[in-house]
Design an enzyme around this catalytic site. Structure first.
Site, short mmCIF file in Angstrom:
data_model
loop_
_atom_site.label_atom_id
_atom_site.label_comp_id
_atom_site.label_asym_id
_atom_site.label_seq_id
_atom_site.Cartn_x
_atom_site.Cartn_y
_atom_site.Cartn_z
N ASN A 95 21.17 -38.67 -13.62
CA ASN A 95 21.26 -38.50 -15.07
C ASN A 95 21.98 -37.20 -15.45
O ASN A 95 22.69 -36.63 -14.63
CB ASN A 95 19.91 -38.67 -15.75
CG ASN A 95 20.07 -39.52 -17.01
OD1 ASN A 95 20.95 -39.24 -17.82
ND2 ASN A 95 19.26 -40.55 -17.15
N ARG A 153 26.09 -31.58 -9.91
CA ARG A 153 24.88 -30.83 -9.58
C ARG A 153 24.70 -30.74 -8.07
O ARG A 153 24.25 -29.73 -7.54
CB ARG A 153 23.67 -31.55 -10.21
CG ARG A 153 22.30 -30.99 -9.87
CD ARG A 153 22.06 -29.62 -10.43
NE ARG A 153 22.40 -29.53 -11.83
CZ ARG A 153 22.44 -28.37 -12.51
NH1 ARG A 153 22.17 -27.22 -11.91
NH2 ARG A 153 22.78 -28.35 -13.79
N HIS A 204 21.35 -34.05 -15.88
CA HIS A 204 21.26 -32.86 -15.04
C HIS A 204 22.07 -33.04 -13.76
O HIS A 204 22.71 -32.10 -13.28
CB HIS A 204 19.80 -32.53 -14.72
CG HIS A 204 19.61 -31.15 -14.17
ND1 HIS A 204 19.38 -30.89 -12.85
CD2 HIS A 204 19.67 -29.94 -14.78
CE1 HIS A 204 19.27 -29.58 -12.66
NE2 HIS A 204 19.45 -28.98 -13.82
N CYS A 205 22.06 -34.25 -13.23
CA CYS A 205 22.75 -34.51 -11.95
C CYS A 205 24.27 -34.46 -12.07
O CYS A 205 24.96 -34.27 -11.07
CB CYS A 205 22.39 -35.89 -11.42
SG CYS A 205 20.64 -36.26 -11.39
N ILE A 206 24.80 -34.67 -13.27
CA ILE A 206 26.27 -34.71 -13.40
C ILE A 206 26.84 -33.39 -13.92
O ILE A 206 28.03 -33.29 -14.19
CB ILE A 206 26.73 -35.89 -14.29
CG1 ILE A 206 26.23 -35.74 -15.74
CG2 ILE A 206 26.29 -37.22 -13.70
CD1 ILE A 206 26.86 -36.74 -16.72
#
Ligand code: KQY
Length: 366
Positions: A355, A94, A357-359
């Site tokens: 989490n 992300r 969304h970040c990956i």
């Protein structure tokens, strides 16, 4: 051949679409650094496999992997997931991947922001970060999309959200922090977001999630579900420092209108019971000078707002908190009646500081 563009998306008629718009696919990076992920990153890899394979039920997924781990990742992942070799410093697609923009003719381009590991030499989370900083370009080259490259503007994809319809959201805590673009005023930063995200209005939340090591990324506190419709991480516990932060966001959003003049529909997502690092978890992480340590007892910035919207699905992090996990599943299923909500136990991901969304990073359908 893909080329580096000199103009801006806005000037060229491009806009960053909402995450809920159709995707061509999703990009991820394989976790392996042992000073962030415990036990040689094996538990995190299992969680990433689960996320990748779940998303792959709904859209194409590409996993970028170092040369060292290429064969292991290929073996661990379902053949449906494309695995390619790419260098990186960690696994936060992300933040290091391109933000994609589209135009009315369905052309897709990339935006390559500069990356400094969430704060560079001020309060960055590791050093160096040069491989991460090249990921966006490499993804654009592989996909054959032209891209805009900002040489002097630090930004992570998780620090912005958009409704794809003229409005962006960010937090002041992150974007105005001295560790990002201290040479620019708030007005200049806002003008850059407008030019490169193709929006007319930026909504500024004061804060994100308590103790978020990204300086409070917006993607951990809110998520656009449709134009005018948002989820907001919330707590009813007034003694929790998160209460004041979420209340400030709620009050601000309740009194704002978006670029199209809409009032915002806000759905609260109560945060899970505190997630704290255990002794065993802390001892499993290598301690390296220059990398943020994982200390026993430290509270993690756990939030259900950090979900990923895939084609026909929503991929939601769960924390083993029966009450709040169930509530989050139900809330999202009501907001997205036409998508399957897939809950994934994500403790191993939040232990690394982010989490689902970040990956992940979606690539819009051209
Ligand atoms: O939350 C994110 N977008 C990334 C978190 C990175 C943490 C690095 N340890």
């Amino acid at each position: 051949m893909p080329c580096k563009l000199q103009s801006t998306p806005k000037n060229d008629g491009f806009r960053m679409p909402g995450e809920f718009e159709p995707h061509k696919g999703c990009w991820m990076i394989w976790p392996e650094r042992t000073d962030n992920w415990r036990l040689g990153a094996k538990p995190a890899q299992k969680a990433f496999v689960k996320v990748a394979e779940t998303i792959a039920k709904y859209e194409d997924v590409t996993m970028c992997v170092s040369q060292n781990q290429f064969l292991a990742a290929r073996e661990a992942l379902d053949p449906k997931v494309r695995v390619i070799e790419m260098s990186s410093d960690d696994s936060w697609m992300r933040d290091v991947g391109p933000s994609f923009v589209i135009n009315d003719q369905g052309q897709v381009r990339g935006v390559d922001w500069r990356f400094n590991a969430w704060g560079g030499l001020v309060d960055g989370l590791y050093f160096p970060w040069d491989k991460d900083d090249q990921v966006a370009k490499k993804v654009c080259e592989l996909e054959g999309v032209d891209y805009y490259s900002l040489e002097d503007f630090i930004l992570e994809g998780g620090s912005i959200h958009t409704d794809g319809d003229g409005t962006a959201i960010a937090t002041e805590a992150c974007l105005l922090d001295e560790s990002r673009n201290p040479h620019m005023t708030k007005e200049e930063i806002e003008a850059t977001l407008k030019a490169y995200m193709g929006v007319e209005k930026v909504l500024w939340l004061p804060h994100g999630i308590y103790l978020d090591e990204t300086n409070e990324h917006v993607d951990n506190i809110v998520h656009y579900c449709a134009p005018g419709v948002l989820t907001l991480a919330w707590t009813d516990d007034e003694s929790d420092p998160q209460y004041t932060m979420s209340k400030a966001a709620y009050d601000y959003l309740s009194n704002e209108r978006d670029a199209k003049g809409r009032k915002l529909e806000i759905h609260k997502l109560h945060i899970p019971n505190e997630v704290r690092i255990t002794k065993e978890e802390s001892e499993g992480v290598d301690s390296v000078d220059g990398t943020l340590p994982r200390v026993e007892g430290d509270r993690q910035a756990a939030s259900y707002a950090n979900f990923y919207i895939a084609n026909k699905a929503v991929i939601l992090p769960l924390f083993g908190d029966e009450v709040h996990d169930k509530l989050a599943m139900e809330t999202l299923q009501n907001i997205f009646p036409d998508r399957t909500v897939e809950g994934i136990y994500a403790r191993e991901i939040i232990l690394g500081g982010g989490n689902i969304h970040c990956i992940t990073q979606q690539q819009p359908l051209g």
